[in-house]
Design a protein around this motif. Sequence first.
Motif, PDB file in Angstrom:
ATOM      1  N   ARG A 182       0.827  -1.211   0.000  1.00 14.74           N
ATOM      2  CA  ARG A 182       0.000   0.000   0.000  1.00 14.74           C
ATOM      3  C   ARG A 182       0.857   1.255   0.000  1.00 14.74           C
ATOM      4  N   GLN A 187      -5.021   7.142   9.556  1.00 15.65           N
ATOM      5  CA  GLN A 187      -6.444   6.895   9.313  1.00 15.65           C
ATOM      6  C   GLN A 187      -7.102   8.132   8.704  1.00 15.65           C
ATOM      7  N   ILE A 210      -6.192   8.519   4.977  1.00 18.09           N
ATOM      8  CA  ILE A 210      -6.982   7.654   4.102  1.00 18.09           C
ATOM      9  C   ILE A 210      -8.385   8.223   3.912  1.00 18.09           C
ATOM     10  N   GLN A 211      -8.992   8.738   4.973  1.00 16.76           N
ATOM     11  CA  GLN A 211     -10.323   9.351   4.849  1.00 16.76           C
ATOM     12  C   GLN A 211     -10.289  10.529   3.884  1.00 16.76           C
ATOM     13  N   HIS A 234      -6.404  -0.564  -4.392  1.00 14.27           N
ATOM     14  CA  HIS A 234      -6.324   0.009  -3.048  1.00 14.27           C
ATOM     15  C   HIS A 234      -7.406   1.072  -2.842  1.00 14.27           C
ATOM     16  N   TYR A 237     -10.648  -0.826  -2.231  1.00 13.95           N
ATOM     17  CA  TYR A 237     -10.704  -1.414  -0.886  1.00 13.95           C
ATOM     18  C   TYR A 237     -11.117  -0.377   0.149  1.00 13.95           C
ATOM     19  N   HIS A 238     -10.409   0.764   0.181  1.00 14.99           N
ATOM     20  CA  HIS A 238     -10.700   1.774   1.196  1.00 14.99           C
ATOM     21  C   HIS A 238     -12.012   2.500   0.908  1.00 14.99           C
ATOM     22  N   ARG A 270     -14.782   0.271   2.094  1.00 17.73           N
ATOM     23  CA  ARG A 270     -14.736   0.176   3.553  1.00 17.73           C
ATOM     24  C   ARG A 270     -15.333   1.410   4.217  1.00 17.73           C
TER      25      ARG A 270
END
Length: 300
Positions: free
Chosen positions: A159, A245, A248-249, A280, A283-284, A287
């Motif tokens: 990643r 975190q 990523i948001q 990737h 995925y995020h 999620r």
Amino acid sequence: MSAEKLLTLDFSKEEALTKVFPKLPVLTSKEAGWNGIYLAYDYHLPGETPEVAGQQHGIVIFTEVPTPIGAERKLDGCLRKEQVVQGDVVIVPANTGHRVQWDSAGGVIVLGFEPAILTHAIYEMVDVEQAAIAPHFAKPDPLIYQLGLTLKAELESGRLGSQLYAETIANLLAVHLLQHYSTQKLIIKNYTGGLPKYKLQQVIDYINAHLDRSLGLAELAAVVQMSPGYFARLFKQSINLAPHQYLIQCRVQRAKQLLCQGELTIAEIAYRVGFANQGHLNYHFKRLVGITPKAMLRHK
């Protein structure tokens, strides 16, 4: 034998590991761009190492041990026979002599990290003049074991953005080592209240301006002139998310905006917002949003 006469090992140079093991490890952090922390993993057959002294602090983590491994280990001049099992760790401070001979195969993670990480990570939280790591023979340490597995999994996933994640874990390790493996008992100061609002906004603005590249914890902490460990604690207190975190948001939120504009492909958006590839992003995105980018496009 003094440390000056020992074979010197520099974890930052991948080829240096061949001084210790017969071949390069199957997994290393060489291409990950991590700052000051190095990882190597392999499944080792019975063997032995020469006596070496690392320029960095070293942590040996035993990850797959089908049967207890009988080992004879020399650490800082002390010789000991021990039975090593899965979850055990060995702590080897920088410039400390270490060699080992073992009789059974097993999976091993070797972590090396620069001594400066200890001082840079937590200089607001302890008196770093008194901070020093002591050597320890094999013993169980569930936190170090899990953090080692997490770093290994991050490498295996490939990643982008793992630099921030790895540096966050390195800071957790630094605090843990000073609390539990220091030459003297240290009291870690506990700060509450989070970042001042203007400093939090500075960091948020910086993250959003640089989503397309890898960001490190030290880099974000420097924006508000704090040590990485202190910054990471206060940042999480401020918004209830760790820096990686939140990053990523932000990337997912920017991807949503670009999807709505409809000018770029999903793959182009993934790279534009800093993900390693479309997979990737998928995925995020799923999620955090609940649906894939493709599904979002269909429901525009």
